[in-house]
Design a protein around this motif. Sequence first.
Motif: not given
Length: 434
Positions: A81, A107, A109-110, A127-129, A225-226
Amino acid sequence: MRSAASHGFSALARGYLQQFPEEAARQIETAPVGELVPLFSREAAVRAIPVFDRLASNVAADLLQALPPDTARRIVAGMDPVRAASVLGWLDEPARSTLLESLEPAQARDLRAMAEYPPDTAGRLMDPRVLAFREKATAGEALARLRAVRGRAVADVFLTAEDGQLVGRVGLDDLAVAPPGETLGALSTAPASIAATAAAADVVALLTDRRLTSLPVVDFEGRLLGVIRHDTLVTTAQQDVAADIQAMVGASREERALSRVSFAVRKRLPWLEINLLTAFLAAGVVGLFEATITKFTALAVLLPVVAGQSGNTGAQALAVTMRGLALREIRVAQWPRVARKELTVAFLNGVAIAVTTSVCVLYWSGSPGLAFVIGSAMVLSMIAAGVAGVIIPMMLTSFGQDPAQSSSIVLTTVTDVVGFASFLGIATALSGVL
């Protein structure tokens, strides 16, 4: 026969992309985009993604725009990302919107959220994941979830409250050896975190101070957030150093080797104009002593010697001070201590250089007076340069300015003006012994 040869070349290209993605990326960056489209159109996205992750962002963006929409979508969907957000930032708004609309809603949206943060901020690096758990979750449950997402680099898992606020961190090594029924809350420690709007320089500073493997990113209310992973932290630190080097010579932090000519000119030209003005200032100082130079032409020959040595002295002090500020080894309030240290170093070096220079000038000119003048000027100009190399970046930092952006230009002005003024001023005062 032709079909077999074509199949062989395709297999060779496929193997090259898979086994040597970094080398492939370097070769691709020098090739015309039109020649690359057939290659990537034939390859599965899984083989193209490692190469795209290593391409310069602007090159990757140009190639994505040239590829068939479905191929571009599959490549972006599989990219890291952080890299994907960087590449999307180079696309025009219509192309970026079209590509984002083709992705999975979550994805897209992120990536949109990451793109809203300014460049070189924690929000663009995260990385938002991120894997988040509640404090009551067990080690066994966390490990089971980690196995389900294997292949993703994970060094820590983070604990959040019901409202999403970050409340704890558990290292992967602690999690691996914990009893399966142990709660994560019992294993957790207080986490370091950073705001999404924080500058990349603050990310690097936190990495250096805390020796972190990953850094959670939070909003203004402390909600997770990430996460910025270690490889991104290291890359950011390297890029920050490289950006400082560019800024010190008047180039933009955002400029890359393959940036557009118009962008490079727009960013560099103002600093070149400023540098020209400072050069005229130094020339004006020399002009004040025109009569002395006309009378003693040897002074004109020796001017570059004084300016060169003072310039090198100032650059050394500036480099050490900039490093100290960047790594948080020193603070602005410590400038007197740092300045005293550099003054002492410059004095000792100045005396040593002055002795060597005076001996050489005496041998060359046969004038003890000229040897004394250049020796005295060398000591004074090197002391001034060493102190200036400390004070200039400290002052810019205290005023909230980027010390790397203009320190070098200001320092060059100071060293030239002081060097010329000291040498020619002493020569004018002692003209009777020359």
